[in-house]
Design a protein around this motif. Structure first.
Motif, PDB file in Angstrom:
ATOM      1  N   UNK A   1       0.807  -1.224   0.000  1.00 13.51           N
ATOM      2  CA  UNK A   1       0.000   0.000   0.000  1.00 13.51           C
ATOM      3  C   UNK A   1       0.842   1.277   0.000  1.00 13.51           C
ATOM      4  N   UNK A   2       2.041   1.211  -0.556  1.00 13.26           N
ATOM      5  CA  UNK A   2       3.035   2.278  -0.438  1.00 13.26           C
ATOM      6  C   UNK A   2       2.555   3.614  -0.999  1.00 13.26           C
ATOM      7  N   UNK A   3       3.012   4.687  -0.350  1.00 10.50           N
ATOM      8  CA  UNK A   3       2.833   6.024  -0.908  1.00 10.50           C
ATOM      9  C   UNK A   3       3.743   6.180  -2.128  1.00 10.50           C
ATOM     10  N   UNK A   4       4.930   5.590  -2.042  1.00  8.83           N
ATOM     11  CA  UNK A   4       5.861   5.597  -3.168  1.00  8.83           C
ATOM     12  C   UNK A   4       6.725   4.343  -3.091  1.00  8.83           C
ATOM     13  N   UNK A   5       7.055   3.781  -4.243  1.00 11.54           N
ATOM     14  CA  UNK A   5       7.892   2.586  -4.303  1.00 11.54           C
ATOM     15  C   UNK A   5       8.658   2.640  -5.615  1.00 11.54           C
ATOM     16  N   UNK A   6       9.986   2.771  -5.544  1.00 18.57           N
ATOM     17  CA  UNK A   6      10.756   2.871  -6.782  1.00 18.57           C
ATOM     18  C   UNK A   6      10.671   1.585  -7.600  1.00 18.57           C
ATOM     19  N   UNK A   7      10.532   0.439  -6.927  1.00 18.91           N
ATOM     20  CA  UNK A   7      10.330  -0.824  -7.640  1.00 18.91           C
ATOM     21  C   UNK A   7       9.321  -1.684  -6.887  1.00 18.91           C
ATOM     22  N   UNK A   8       9.714  -2.261  -5.765  1.00 21.49           N
ATOM     23  CA  UNK A   8       8.814  -3.112  -4.994  1.00 21.49           C
ATOM     24  C   UNK A   8       9.182  -4.577  -5.119  1.00 21.49           C
ATOM     25  N   UNK A   9      10.381  -4.934  -4.624  1.00 20.16           N
ATOM     26  CA  UNK A   9      10.870  -6.306  -4.762  1.00 20.16           C
ATOM     27  C   UNK A   9       9.935  -7.315  -4.098  1.00 20.16           C
ATOM     28  N   UNK A  10       9.257  -6.911  -3.021  1.00 20.74           N
ATOM     29  CA  UNK A  10       8.327  -7.823  -2.344  1.00 20.74           C
ATOM     30  C   UNK A  10       7.193  -8.240  -3.274  1.00 20.74           C
ATOM     31  N   UNK A  11       6.754  -7.335  -4.132  1.00 25.95           N
ATOM     32  CA  UNK A  11       5.693  -7.675  -5.087  1.00 25.95           C
ATOM     33  C   UNK A  11       6.175  -8.731  -6.073  1.00 25.95           C
ATOM     34  N   UNK A  12       7.438  -8.634  -6.474  1.00 28.97           N
ATOM     35  CA  UNK A  12       8.000  -9.611  -7.403  1.00 28.97           C
ATOM     36  C   UNK A  12       8.176 -10.969  -6.726  1.00 28.97           C
ATOM     37  N   UNK A  13       8.635 -10.969  -5.480  1.00 24.03           N
ATOM     38  CA  UNK A  13       8.795 -12.228  -4.747  1.00 24.03           C
ATOM     39  C   UNK A  13       7.443 -12.901  -4.524  1.00 24.03           C
ATOM     40  N   UNK A  14       6.429 -12.110  -4.165  1.00 22.36           N
ATOM     41  CA  UNK A  14       5.087 -12.667  -3.972  1.00 22.36           C
ATOM     42  C   UNK A  14       4.560 -13.261  -5.271  1.00 22.36           C
ATOM     43  N   UNK A  15       4.787 -12.552  -6.371  1.00 22.00           N
ATOM     44  CA  UNK A  15       4.345 -13.042  -7.679  1.00 22.00           C
ATOM     45  C   UNK A  15       5.020 -14.366  -8.015  1.00 22.00           C
ATOM     46  N   UNK A  16       6.321 -14.457  -7.730  1.00 18.87           N
ATOM     47  CA  UNK A  16       7.058 -15.691  -8.004  1.00 18.87           C
ATOM     48  C   UNK A  16       6.509 -16.854  -7.189  1.00 18.87           C
ATOM     49  N   UNK A  17       5.952 -16.545  -6.017  1.00 12.14           N
ATOM     50  CA  UNK A  17       5.346 -17.579  -5.166  1.00 12.14           C
ATOM     51  C   UNK A  17       3.902 -17.868  -5.565  1.00 12.14           C
ATOM     52  N   UNK A  18       3.444 -17.250  -6.644  1.00 14.83           N
ATOM     53  CA  UNK A  18       2.106 -17.529  -7.148  1.00 14.83           C
ATOM     54  C   UNK A  18       0.998 -16.871  -6.357  1.00 14.83           C
ATOM     55  N   UNK A  19       1.277 -15.697  -5.808  1.00 16.67           N
ATOM     56  CA  UNK A  19       0.262 -14.991  -5.036  1.00 16.67           C
ATOM     57  C   UNK A  19      -0.116 -13.686  -5.737  1.00 16.67           C
ATOM     58  N   UNK A  20      -1.413 -13.401  -5.860  1.00 12.49           N
ATOM     59  CA  UNK A  20      -1.822 -12.122  -6.453  1.00 12.49           C
ATOM     60  C   UNK A  20      -1.413 -10.972  -5.546  1.00 12.49           C
TER      61      UNK A  20
END
Length: 408
Positions: free
Chosen positions: A301-320
């Motif tokens: 829910x970030x106000x700002x995120x230059x990338x967001x590695x956690x989103x990529x890791x979650x995606x790799x784990x098959x989570x929306x």
């Protein structure tokens, strides 16, 4: 080739999610190891973060981490600007004492960039830098953000002085050009990667059993505990779900005694959601995949995120992933396909998308499959190959002598 990597405040072996430690630290460690595997000698310079830190740590064959004394280990990054001359002096001393020379200087974050400007100039070698965040973008995203006053002008100086700038997304490149006025030709986009072997879909039931969780629906947040991460907004969304779609929010990251954790706990009490929020703390990279796999949804829910590695890791784990539509997050989350992007400050829409996913098992599964497929386009090895190419473009090629050209 020998490379000096400078990361004044971010030690790559500190646990991600703890104080001043996040995606940048993971990125540095992954890239350094891969550079060393490609035959590059890499020394990573950081400051002592603990009195017991050894001066030199081997990260992998050909890659070392060097801790330099520079002020009290307890100082956070907001107090480091005045210590940069001391850090630079300690780095010079170490290099002289050990008869070290480097062909390129690679810096991360503006504090390190200022050190890199001086040392690269003294040594007559190229300087490549990465910003990771910019003060002006943080301020625009959340006006309450407090920054060291010198940061704004320093980032403009750094953008102008560096020989090359590596960014992770087109959005970051456009922002640097817009707010520093430099020509974008020296900026190269090299997205980070993800360890697809470590971060992979695993059984939700087994992951929850491993963590001691029950069967209740749960949402996951992974990251440092700081206001810019927007957990206060997520709390409001959780509060609105409490009656219609009860859920547990697992907050992974942060230090036990941090002021931000105290603030967030107070907010959860005010909203009467203390039973719906579990502060897990920082976890190791080996345990993190269990947390992603135990979750139904990951939220940024970030106000700002230059990338967001956690989103990529979650995606790799098959989570929306449900994420703010800011910074680099649209690079990872395909809206309506692998998750949802929510306009900043639309807490009502965030709650709506969370509810849609929590109440629709088929939708969660379909988006999770798409998320994993999308994550497979990110590779640490491709990132390392691209960075190595950038190094070679900057380092002057040795001139052939007349005798060697003639075959003599």
């Amino acid at each position: 080739m020998r490379v000096a990597v400078i990361t004044v405040h971010g030690c790559p072996v500190r646990q991600a999610g703890s104080k001043d430690s996040g995606g940048m630290n993971i990125y540095i460690l992954e890239m350094v190891k891969r550079m060393a595997a490609r035959g590059i000698q890499v020394d990573v310079f950081t400051r002592h973060h603990d009195p017991l830190d050894p001066e030199v740590v081997t990260l992998s064959p050909g890659a070392r981490l060097i801790h330099l004394p520079s002020g009290s280990p307890s100082i956070d990054k907001t107090g480091l600007y005045d210590l940069l001359p001391e850090f630079s002096s300690q780095m010079r001393r170490f290099c002289v004492d050990n008869r070290l020379g480097y062909e390129i200087v690679n810096t991360h974050y503006w504090l390190s960039g200022l050190v890199g400007i001086r040392l690269a100039s003294e040594w007559g070698v190229p300087h490549i830098t990465s910003f990771h965040t910019m003060a002006v973008l943080k301020q625009l995203s959340r006006p309450e953000e407090k920054e060291v006053p010198q940061r704004y002008s320093s980032e403009i100086e750094l953008a102008s002085a560096a020989d090359s700038i590596v960014v992770w997304t087109q959005n970051e490149k456009d922002s640097i050009v817009k707010y520093t006025g430099i020509n974008g030709s020296k900026i190269r986009i090299i997205p980070p990667g993800v360890d697809l072997g470590r971060f992979r879909p695993m059984s939700k039931v087994q992951s929850r059993a491993h963590l001691g969780y029950g069967s209740q629906k749960n949402i996951l947040f992974v990251g440092r505990l700081e206001p810019l991460k927007g957990l206060d907004r997520l709390f409001k969304a959780i509060a609105s779900l409490k009656n219609s779609s009860p859920v547990i929010l697992n907050v992974v990251g942060g230090d036990d005694n941090s002021l931000e954790k105290t603030r967030l706990k107070a907010i959860s009490e005010q909203m009467n959601i203390t039973k719906s929020v579990r502060f897990v703390g920082s976890v190791s990279q080996n345990d993190l995949p269990y947390h992603y796999s135990a979750a139904d949804i990951c939220v940024l829910p970030s106000y700002y995120e230059s990338f967001g590695l956690a989103a990529l890791e979650a995606s790799a784990c098959g989570r929306p992933v449900v994420a703010s539509d800011v910074g680099g997050l649209p690079t990872i989350v395909s809206n309506g396909i692998s998750g949802f992007l929510v306009p900043p400050n639309r807490i009502d829409l965030m709650a709506e998308k969370l509810r849609d996913l929590l109440e629709n098992d088929l939708l969660r599964h379909r988006m999770g499959v798409a998320a994993r497929r999308s994550s497979e386009s990110f590779s640490w090895d491709r990132s390392a190959d691209s960075l190595l190419e950038s190094y070679r473009d900057l380092v002057p090629k040795p001139k052939l002598s007349a005798s060697s050209v003639a075959g003599g």
